[in-house]
Design an enzyme around this catalytic site. Sequence first.
Site, PDB file in Angstrom:
ATOM      1  N   ARG A 135       0.856  -1.191   0.000  1.00 21.70           N
ATOM      2  CA  ARG A 135       0.000   0.000   0.000  1.00 21.70           C
ATOM      3  C   ARG A 135       0.891   1.239   0.000  1.00 21.70           C
ATOM      4  O   ARG A 135       1.675   1.437   0.926  1.00 21.70           O
ATOM      5  CB  ARG A 135      -0.900   0.001   1.241  1.00 21.70           C
ATOM      6  CG  ARG A 135      -1.700   1.262   1.376  1.00 21.70           C
ATOM      7  CD  ARG A 135      -2.638   1.286   2.587  1.00 21.70           C
ATOM      8  NE  ARG A 135      -3.255   2.589   2.643  1.00 21.70           N
ATOM      9  CZ  ARG A 135      -3.223   3.408   3.693  1.00 21.70           C
ATOM     10  NH1 ARG A 135      -2.669   3.048   4.826  1.00 21.70           N
ATOM     11  NH2 ARG A 135      -3.788   4.603   3.607  1.00 21.70           N
ATOM     12  N   HIS A 184      -3.297  10.764   0.639  1.00 26.62           N
ATOM     13  CA  HIS A 184      -2.733  10.583   1.984  1.00 26.62           C
ATOM     14  C   HIS A 184      -2.192  11.951   2.404  1.00 26.62           C
ATOM     15  O   HIS A 184      -0.994  12.129   2.601  1.00 26.62           O
ATOM     16  CB  HIS A 184      -1.664   9.489   1.969  1.00 26.62           C
ATOM     17  CG  HIS A 184      -1.365   8.901   3.317  1.00 26.62           C
ATOM     18  ND1 HIS A 184      -1.405   7.545   3.577  1.00 26.62           N
ATOM     19  CD2 HIS A 184      -1.012   9.476   4.492  1.00 26.62           C
ATOM     20  CE1 HIS A 184      -1.085   7.318   4.845  1.00 26.62           C
ATOM     21  NE2 HIS A 184      -0.839   8.478   5.427  1.00 26.62           N
ATOM     22  N   GLU A 198      -7.523   8.144   6.294  1.00 20.42           N
ATOM     23  CA  GLU A 198      -7.859   8.771   7.568  1.00 20.42           C
ATOM     24  C   GLU A 198      -8.462  10.166   7.448  1.00 20.42           C
ATOM     25  O   GLU A 198      -7.883  11.156   7.939  1.00 20.42           O
ATOM     26  CB  GLU A 198      -6.615   8.829   8.464  1.00 20.42           C
ATOM     27  CG  GLU A 198      -6.029   7.468   8.760  1.00 20.42           C
ATOM     28  CD  GLU A 198      -4.925   7.496   9.819  1.00 20.42           C
ATOM     29  OE1 GLU A 198      -4.489   8.591  10.214  1.00 20.42           O
ATOM     30  OE2 GLU A 198      -4.514   6.406  10.257  1.00 20.42           O
ATOM     31  N   ASN A 229      -7.276   1.640  10.004  1.00 15.80           N
ATOM     32  CA  ASN A 229      -5.955   1.923  10.561  1.00 15.80           C
ATOM     33  C   ASN A 229      -6.125   1.941  12.070  1.00 15.80           C
ATOM     34  O   ASN A 229      -6.880   2.758  12.600  1.00 15.80           O
ATOM     35  CB  ASN A 229      -5.443   3.294  10.100  1.00 15.80           C
ATOM     36  CG  ASN A 229      -5.180   3.357   8.598  1.00 15.80           C
ATOM     37  OD1 ASN A 229      -5.364   2.372   7.879  1.00 15.80           O
ATOM     38  ND2 ASN A 229      -4.754   4.513   8.133  1.00 15.80           N
ATOM     39  N   TYR A 244      -4.193   2.006  15.864  1.00 11.61           N
ATOM     40  CA  TYR A 244      -2.985   2.170  16.686  1.00 11.61           C
ATOM     41  C   TYR A 244      -3.258   1.927  18.176  1.00 11.61           C
ATOM     42  O   TYR A 244      -2.503   1.225  18.827  1.00 11.61           O
ATOM     43  CB  TYR A 244      -2.357   3.551  16.446  1.00 11.61           C
ATOM     44  CG  TYR A 244      -1.721   3.598  15.072  1.00 11.61           C
ATOM     45  CD1 TYR A 244      -0.458   3.086  14.849  1.00 11.61           C
ATOM     46  CD2 TYR A 244      -2.429   4.073  13.960  1.00 11.61           C
ATOM     47  CE1 TYR A 244       0.114   3.052  13.585  1.00 11.61           C
ATOM     48  CE2 TYR A 244      -1.869   4.043  12.682  1.00 11.61           C
ATOM     49  CZ  TYR A 244      -0.596   3.531  12.499  1.00 11.61           C
ATOM     50  OH  TYR A 244      -0.042   3.478  11.251  1.00 11.61           O
ATOM     51  N   GLU A 275      -3.421  -0.133   8.206  1.00 15.17           N
ATOM     52  CA  GLU A 275      -2.239   0.339   8.934  1.00 15.17           C
ATOM     53  C   GLU A 275      -2.278  -0.215  10.339  1.00 15.17           C
ATOM     54  O   GLU A 275      -3.334  -0.250  10.972  1.00 15.17           O
ATOM     55  CB  GLU A 275      -2.186   1.872   9.068  1.00 15.17           C
ATOM     56  CG  GLU A 275      -1.696   2.587   7.854  1.00 15.17           C
ATOM     57  CD  GLU A 275      -1.614   4.110   8.059  1.00 15.17           C
ATOM     58  OE1 GLU A 275      -1.342   4.560   9.191  1.00 15.17           O
ATOM     59  OE2 GLU A 275      -1.829   4.819   7.076  1.00 15.17           O
TER      60      GLU A 275
HETATM   61  C1  FCB Z   1      -1.294   7.332  10.656  1.00 15.21           C
HETATM   62  C2  FCB Z   1      -0.939   7.883   9.294  1.00 15.21           C
HETATM   63  C3  FCB Z   1       0.383   7.415   8.779  1.00 15.21           C
HETATM   64  C4  FCB Z   1       1.438   7.351   9.872  1.00 15.21           C
HETATM   65  C5  FCB Z   1       0.920   6.618  11.075  1.00 15.21           C
HETATM   66  C6  FCB Z   1       1.923   6.501  12.196  1.00 15.21           C
HETATM   67  O1  FCB Z   1      -2.219   8.177  11.272  1.00 15.21           O
HETATM   68  O2  FCB Z   1      -1.921   7.510   8.348  1.00 15.21           O
HETATM   69  O3  FCB Z   1       0.754   8.249   7.717  1.00 15.21           O
HETATM   70  O4  FCB Z   1       1.881   8.616  10.150  1.00 15.21           O
HETATM   71  O5  FCB Z   1      -0.223   7.249  11.559  1.00 15.21           O
END
Ligand code: FCB
Length: 455
Positions: free
Chosen positions: A85, A129, A174, A304, A306, A368
């Site tokens: 990607r 992006h 995002e 995505n 985290y 992500e």
């Molecule tokens: C996400 C972004 C990516 C990267 C990660 C750590 O929010 O999409 O570009 O910066 O965080």
Amino acid sequence: MTTRSAEPAPLPRFPADFVWGASTAAYQIEGAAEEDGKGPSIWDTFVRREGAVRDGDTGDVACDHYHRFGEDVALMRALGLDAYRFSISWPRVLPTGAGKVEPRGLDFYDRLVDALLEAGIEPTPTLFHWDLPQALEDEGGWMSRETAYRFGAYAAVVAERLGDRVRRWITLNEPFVHMSFGYGFGVHAPGRALLLDALPVAHHQLLGHGLAVDAIRTAVPDAQVLIANNCSPVRLRSDAESAADHRATEAYDILHNRLFNDPLLLGSYPDLSAFGQPDPSWGGIVREGDAAVIAAPLDGLGINYYNPTWVTAPADPSGVLPFDLAEPEQAYRRTAFDWPVVPDGLTELLVGLRARYGKALPPVWITENGCSEPAGLDDRARVDYLAGHVGAIAQARSQGVDVRGYFTWSLLDNFEWAEGYRQRFGLVEVDFATQVRTPRASFAWYRDLIASQRP
Ligand code: FCB
């Protein structure tokens, strides 16, 4: 009982067609900021603003991927990736965002796609992006409805050129983060601090997404189209469970998750009364017919992930936002970015999406997931992070969530937006002085994981 192993627990088998990938983004790796006719993007402008980016770093050179993509594709081949990607820089293709196409910009992505296919890796481009052409920002950026139409037209240009070889497409990356960081708080480009007045940015991005879906399908009838939404499960602290705290979590969930998932999957926005917007048309921003454009059927929802978010009722109930962000009470391990490591938050998120959207939820792709860790090659913490999250996906799958692929963030250390080069997310270390790439322990771990999943 007494054996202690540094190796993560063995992972369950995923289906043979599960897609193992890695992600990057144009501004974060390409460099060549002014090469081959590329126009400036909002990030080219923002990084020059005093104090905007840590250490005054810029993406002017970044990983110099524009010139070194052959070496990077070789790394991907060594990893055994099924898919890669990457994002396409809008101002490389259309230097002023609209009108004249820059053929040299398109040629670069053409070469990259061919190199990937040659290596047996499926190209999975994201069309936006965050690097909006500066010329469009000068006309209002995503605050302007016109930008949505420009995005649709740009999507058509790219799909017509690459659509003979690219099947899987991602429209936006995002939209929540771009709206809130870029236009709400001004900590990312374009650096506008409009707070809740930034809401139109959500709608115009989603409208642009819908127009791009249509443009891609017109050019590539068998295309698979996705969007990559940043999602975060919202958690309460055990010492903050009042009705007001519950209302605050609900409000946060609406802003971060439902504002972007509901219109795509259900065809309508959630109630935004908590954000001072009780009118379903947002004072005329949302026009008749828009909902149907946005809800164009998707082949997959990219997520995505985290970490979860903890919120409480706002300390000042008359403030702008109907929640306060809080710290988790549990002492989770923290990444170098200080983000808590919570793999089961991913299971919670996926199972929650399935519960909320039911049959309206298309197959899910993790577009992500990864972590920033201190520099160095022996990144066992990253291996633990990745193993934990892949395990969390297996858990969600065993509970009936149809997850089809996993793209880790990121292949390479890169320009981490406002944090510059301080935060390192790569499976591959990049020495930014010499551009030497060195695979880390996590690279070997991911390579072995992928190999072990082959039939
Ligand atoms: C996400 C972004 C990516 C990267 C990660 C750590 O929010 O999409 O570009 O910066 O965080």
